[in-house]
Design an enzyme around this catalytic site. Structure first.
Site, PDB file in Angstrom:
ATOM      1  N   THR A  92    -108.287 109.358 -49.363  1.00  0.00           N
ATOM      2  CA  THR A  92    -107.574 109.783 -50.565  1.00  0.00           C
ATOM      3  C   THR A  92    -107.628 111.299 -50.794  1.00  0.00           C
ATOM      4  O   THR A  92    -107.252 111.772 -51.862  1.00  0.00           O
ATOM      5  CB  THR A  92    -108.169 109.073 -51.789  1.00  0.00           C
ATOM      6  N   GLU A  93    -108.084 112.060 -49.809  1.00  0.00           N
ATOM      7  CA  GLU A  93    -108.272 113.497 -49.994  1.00  0.00           C
ATOM      8  C   GLU A  93    -107.017 114.217 -50.467  1.00  0.00           C
ATOM      9  O   GLU A  93    -107.096 115.150 -51.283  1.00  0.00           O
ATOM     10  CB  GLU A  93    -108.763 114.126 -48.680  1.00  0.00           C
ATOM     11  N   ALA A  94    -105.838 113.819 -49.961  1.00  0.00           N
ATOM     12  CA  ALA A  94    -104.610 114.525 -50.322  1.00  0.00           C
ATOM     13  C   ALA A  94    -104.299 114.411 -51.812  1.00  0.00           C
ATOM     14  O   ALA A  94    -103.577 115.247 -52.358  1.00  0.00           O
ATOM     15  CB  ALA A  94    -103.433 113.989 -49.503  1.00  0.00           C
ATOM     16  N   PHE A 120    -107.074 118.141 -50.931  1.00  0.00           N
ATOM     17  CA  PHE A 120    -108.041 118.414 -49.872  1.00  0.00           C
ATOM     18  C   PHE A 120    -107.498 117.891 -48.543  1.00  0.00           C
ATOM     19  O   PHE A 120    -106.594 117.051 -48.512  1.00  0.00           O
ATOM     20  CB  PHE A 120    -109.381 117.758 -50.215  1.00  0.00           C
TER      21      PHE A 120
END
Length: 210
Positions: free
Chosen positions: A86-88, A92
């Site tokens: 889920t970084e985006a 990130f």
């Protein structure tokens, strides 16, 4: 003979400490690089470690936590667990954790997960090869125990270590280099004490117990 990666609490791992990430914004580039390199080293160590690593994933594995789970050789998930990079969502880049993901599911599914930043159910994760097994929560320990027993008593530790080393090497090579590496691994394994003993026991109609 086996490394078991497990966690306590409601989730397997929710990923990086965002408060720590916030503090690192004030740090120098080399400090950020050192911190990032530590995770890269851990993930590479897991891939190259001679012992099989079994992940017991009882709850959600998110972002960096999903990377840790994916770096395991065998991933046993509870049906209640969810998986996602889920970084985006917070701007990130899931850089290091992309490496074990690519090896596990291939580029098409990796792009879907890394760019879309959505969450998958354990059943969906099983369908794309992100986990090895997805079972009801009350069977999780049973299946983890089956795998640890398998690696402890039913397969050669030397053979597993040699196979892991080969699997770590192959993706970086051309087709010709891959077959050359496989031939070397085959020839070397024939002289391994475990192989010599295993073949002798098999020919004597005995079941090898490692």
């Amino acid at each position: 003979r086996t490394i078991l990666l497990r966690a306590e609490g409601p989730v397997f791992s929710a990923g990086a400490d965002l408060d720590a990430l916030k503090r690192l914004r004030q740090a120098a580039h080399h400090e950020n690089l050192d911190d990032s390199t530590a995770l890269a080293t851990l993930l590479e160590t897991m891939v190259r470690h001679p012992k099989p690593i079994v992940g017991r994933i009882h709850g959600d594995a998110i972002a960096g936590g999903c990377g840790l789970a994916t770096a395991c050789d065998i991933r046993i998930a509870s049906m209640s667990a969810r998986f996602g990079y889920t970084e985006a969502r917070i701007g990130f880049v899931p850089a290091m954790v992309a490496m074990p993901l690519l090896r596990a599911v291939g580029e098409t599914q990796a792009r879907r997960l890394l760019l879309g930043a959505d969450l998958l159910s354990a059943e969906a994760a099983l369908g794309i090869g992100l986990v090895s097994e997805a079972v009801d929560a009350d069977r999780l320990d049973e299946r983890v125990a089956w795998w640890t027993d398998r690696f402890t008593h039913h397969v050669s530790g030397n053979a597993v270590a040699r196979t892991k080393a080969l699997l770590a090497e192959l993706p970086h090579l051309s087709i010709a280099e891959q077959y050359a590496a496989a031939a070397r691994a085959n020839a070397e394994a024939r002289l391994d004490p475990d192989c010599i003993a295993g073949v002798d026991r098999f020919l004597a109609k005995e079941t090898p117990r490692w």
